[in-house]
Design a protein around this motif. Sequence first.
Motif, PDB file in Angstrom:
ATOM      1  N   PHE A  46       2.566   5.379  -5.439  1.00 20.75           N
ATOM      2  CA  PHE A  46       2.956   6.129  -6.641  1.00 20.75           C
ATOM      3  C   PHE A  46       1.771   6.394  -7.565  1.00 20.75           C
ATOM      4  O   PHE A  46       1.555   7.548  -7.967  1.00 20.75           O
ATOM      5  CB  PHE A  46       4.096   5.397  -7.351  1.00 20.75           C
ATOM      6  CG  PHE A  46       5.390   5.470  -6.588  1.00 20.75           C
ATOM      7  CD1 PHE A  46       6.271   6.514  -6.803  1.00 20.75           C
ATOM      8  CD2 PHE A  46       5.704   4.513  -5.637  1.00 20.75           C
ATOM      9  CE1 PHE A  46       7.465   6.600  -6.082  1.00 20.75           C
ATOM     10  CE2 PHE A  46       6.888   4.594  -4.915  1.00 20.75           C
ATOM     11  CZ  PHE A  46       7.764   5.638  -5.139  1.00 20.75           C
ATOM     12  N   PRO A  47       0.965   5.383  -7.933  1.00 18.77           N
ATOM     13  CA  PRO A  47      -0.240   5.730  -8.712  1.00 18.77           C
ATOM     14  C   PRO A  47      -1.192   6.627  -7.942  1.00 18.77           C
ATOM     15  O   PRO A  47      -1.899   7.447  -8.547  1.00 18.77           O
ATOM     16  CB  PRO A  47      -0.872   4.358  -9.010  1.00 18.77           C
ATOM     17  CG  PRO A  47      -0.223   3.392  -8.096  1.00 18.77           C
ATOM     18  CD  PRO A  47       1.139   3.925  -7.813  1.00 18.77           C
ATOM     19  N   VAL A  99      -3.961  11.812  -7.448  1.00 25.58           N
ATOM     20  CA  VAL A  99      -4.271  13.035  -6.708  1.00 25.58           C
ATOM     21  C   VAL A  99      -3.900  14.267  -7.532  1.00 25.58           C
ATOM     22  O   VAL A  99      -4.653  15.242  -7.604  1.00 25.58           O
ATOM     23  CB  VAL A  99      -3.533  13.056  -5.354  1.00 25.58           C
ATOM     24  CG1 VAL A  99      -3.636  14.434  -4.700  1.00 25.58           C
ATOM     25  CG2 VAL A  99      -4.095  12.000  -4.422  1.00 25.58           C
ATOM     26  N   TYR A 100      -2.731  14.232  -8.170  1.00 23.21           N
ATOM     27  CA  TYR A 100      -2.312  15.357  -9.015  1.00 23.21           C
ATOM     28  C   TYR A 100      -3.304  15.549 -10.169  1.00 23.21           C
ATOM     29  O   TYR A 100      -3.693  16.677 -10.489  1.00 23.21           O
ATOM     30  CB  TYR A 100      -0.911  15.103  -9.558  1.00 23.21           C
ATOM     31  CG  TYR A 100      -0.361  16.247 -10.373  1.00 23.21           C
ATOM     32  CD1 TYR A 100       0.406  17.245  -9.777  1.00 23.21           C
ATOM     33  CD2 TYR A 100      -0.609  16.342 -11.743  1.00 23.21           C
ATOM     34  CE1 TYR A 100       0.909  18.300 -10.526  1.00 23.21           C
ATOM     35  CE2 TYR A 100      -0.111  17.396 -12.495  1.00 23.21           C
ATOM     36  CZ  TYR A 100       0.648  18.371 -11.884  1.00 23.21           C
ATOM     37  OH  TYR A 100       1.140  19.412 -12.620  1.00 23.21           O
ATOM     38  N   THR A 153       0.814  -1.214   0.000  1.00 20.90           N
ATOM     39  CA  THR A 153       0.000   0.000   0.000  1.00 20.90           C
ATOM     40  C   THR A 153       0.846   1.262   0.000  1.00 20.90           C
ATOM     41  O   THR A 153       0.615   2.182  -0.805  1.00 20.90           O
ATOM     42  CB  THR A 153      -0.938   0.011   1.225  1.00 20.90           C
ATOM     43  OG1 THR A 153      -1.748  -1.158   1.207  1.00 20.90           O
ATOM     44  CG2 THR A 153      -1.819   1.257   1.219  1.00 20.90           C
ATOM     45  N   CYS A 154       1.835   1.328   0.914  1.00 21.76           N
ATOM     46  CA  CYS A 154       2.564   2.574   1.136  1.00 21.76           C
ATOM     47  C   CYS A 154       3.848   2.700   0.325  1.00 21.76           C
ATOM     48  O   CYS A 154       4.433   3.793   0.294  1.00 21.76           O
ATOM     49  CB  CYS A 154       2.896   2.724   2.622  1.00 21.76           C
ATOM     50  SG  CYS A 154       1.426   2.904   3.646  1.00 21.76           S
ATOM     51  N   ARG A 155       4.282   1.633  -0.321  1.00 22.37           N
ATOM     52  CA  ARG A 155       5.520   1.721  -1.094  1.00 22.37           C
ATOM     53  C   ARG A 155       5.334   1.459  -2.577  1.00 22.37           C
ATOM     54  O   ARG A 155       6.228   1.754  -3.364  1.00 22.37           O
ATOM     55  CB  ARG A 155       6.563   0.761  -0.531  1.00 22.37           C
ATOM     56  CG  ARG A 155       7.005   1.124   0.876  1.00 22.37           C
ATOM     57  CD  ARG A 155       8.287   0.444   1.243  1.00 22.37           C
ATOM     58  NE  ARG A 155       8.734   0.830   2.577  1.00 22.37           N
ATOM     59  CZ  ARG A 155      10.001   1.049   2.901  1.00 22.37           C
ATOM     60  NH1 ARG A 155      10.936   0.932   1.981  1.00 22.37           N
ATOM     61  NH2 ARG A 155      10.332   1.381   4.134  1.00 22.37           N
ATOM     62  N   ILE A 156       4.182   0.899  -2.957  1.00 22.11           N
ATOM     63  CA  ILE A 156       3.934   0.640  -4.373  1.00 22.11           C
ATOM     64  C   ILE A 156       2.685   1.366  -4.852  1.00 22.11           C
ATOM     65  O   ILE A 156       2.740   2.164  -5.791  1.00 22.11           O
ATOM     66  CB  ILE A 156       3.830  -0.883  -4.625  1.00 22.11           C
ATOM     67  CG1 ILE A 156       5.182  -1.539  -4.309  1.00 22.11           C
ATOM     68  CG2 ILE A 156       3.409  -1.161  -6.068  1.00 22.11           C
ATOM     69  CD1 ILE A 156       5.208  -3.029  -4.473  1.00 22.11           C
ATOM     70  N   ILE A 193      11.227  10.236 -13.856  1.00 21.44           N
ATOM     71  CA  ILE A 193      12.429   9.411 -13.713  1.00 21.44           C
ATOM     72  C   ILE A 193      12.714   9.139 -12.239  1.00 21.44           C
ATOM     73  O   ILE A 193      13.048   8.014 -11.850  1.00 21.44           O
ATOM     74  CB  ILE A 193      13.635  10.098 -14.386  1.00 21.44           C
ATOM     75  CG1 ILE A 193      13.417  10.170 -15.909  1.00 21.44           C
ATOM     76  CG2 ILE A 193      14.927   9.344 -14.078  1.00 21.44           C
ATOM     77  CD1 ILE A 193      14.483  10.955 -16.635  1.00 21.44           C
ATOM     78  N   GLY A 194      12.574  10.176 -11.409  1.00 23.59           N
ATOM     79  CA  GLY A 194      12.804  10.012  -9.979  1.00 23.59           C
ATOM     80  C   GLY A 194      11.843   9.006  -9.362  1.00 23.59           C
ATOM     81  O   GLY A 194      12.240   8.160  -8.550  1.00 23.59           O
ATOM     82  N   ASN A 195      10.566   9.088  -9.770  1.00 25.93           N
ATOM     83  CA  ASN A 195       9.575   8.145  -9.235  1.00 25.93           C
ATOM     84  C   ASN A 195       9.873   6.713  -9.662  1.00 25.93           C
ATOM     85  O   ASN A 195       9.722   5.771  -8.869  1.00 25.93           O
ATOM     86  CB  ASN A 195       8.171   8.544  -9.694  1.00 25.93           C
ATOM     87  CG  ASN A 195       7.641   9.759  -8.965  1.00 25.93           C
ATOM     88  OD1 ASN A 195       7.992  10.000  -7.810  1.00 25.93           O
ATOM     89  ND2 ASN A 195       6.815  10.548  -9.629  1.00 25.93           N
ATOM     90  N   ILE A 196      10.305   6.543 -10.892  1.00 21.71           N
ATOM     91  CA  ILE A 196      10.657   5.196 -11.374  1.00 21.71           C
ATOM     92  C   ILE A 196      11.845   4.648 -10.592  1.00 21.71           C
ATOM     93  O   ILE A 196      11.856   3.468 -10.194  1.00 21.71           O
ATOM     94  CB  ILE A 196      10.968   5.234 -12.884  1.00 21.71           C
ATOM     95  CG1 ILE A 196       9.694   5.518 -13.677  1.00 21.71           C
ATOM     96  CG2 ILE A 196      11.589   3.915 -13.344  1.00 21.71           C
ATOM     97  CD1 ILE A 196       9.922   5.760 -15.148  1.00 21.71           C
TER      98      ILE A 196
END
Length: 272
Positions: A202-203, A208-209, A196-199, A230-233
């Motif tokens: 990100f989506p 939210v954005y 939940t909190c680490r994968i 790139i940072g998120n990946i």
Amino acid sequence: MLTVLSLGVVVFPGLFVICNKALNSHFRNWNDAEVVQLSGRVVSTVHAILATISGVIIVTSCAGNVMTDRHRLATDFVWFGAPYMAYDIYVIYVNQYYKEKAKGIAIYNERYFSRIKRLLLKDILIVIHHVALLTIFMPVVLFFRRGLGDFFIGCFFTTELSTPFLNLGKTLIQLGLEDSKLHKINGLMVLLSFFTCRILLFPFMYWVYGCSYNIPILSVPYHIPLHCNIGNICLLAPQVYWFSLLCRKACRLYSRQNKPQRATSKDSLKSS
């Protein structure tokens, strides 16, 4: 700023020393490796709880406008947590050192810097993760984001929610309670909190954005800077790898615990 940084410098190493002394006096039959491991987990759990609480406060306070709303914890906790990252690299080295010492591996004649390099390489992914946080994440949060995105910084802090469960699982194994109900329940919490909190985080941030600017989630990557994607990946990739390791470990544990039950059922069938 310097006050918060100094507080982090004192709190995490100080708590580690206190835990070492307390465990040495309570578990007299434990070796140095076992004491260091549990002390490190206690400090890691404290840091994770503080990070998660800070993250929740930031996220709930900055939900109005996810880009421009501000909360001072978004920068203060980075200053406070930076010493923890440096301290934890040291603990990784000490942990590996005492493990080899407990196994009787001769390490005294080895050159000091060669020994540091070799021992740190055994946990290279975690070391790289901590170094990246210190050299990339910290400067970006403090100096280069122009005060934008405190909401998302808070989201990243909440990734530490799974850490207390991970530490509890390792501690239960160390105490010989790997077959207990608590260990099984904790294993489920590890998988749930990590996923939940680490994968899924990100989506969720992309969603939210998108909601904030009326953009479909699949179009969000094209509306934000390339370096953000790139940072998120780069942050997501090791999380997926670690989650796959946790799933494999859970499968092995489940199959191992079911073997005695299957054997018992077969014996009962034969006897009947």
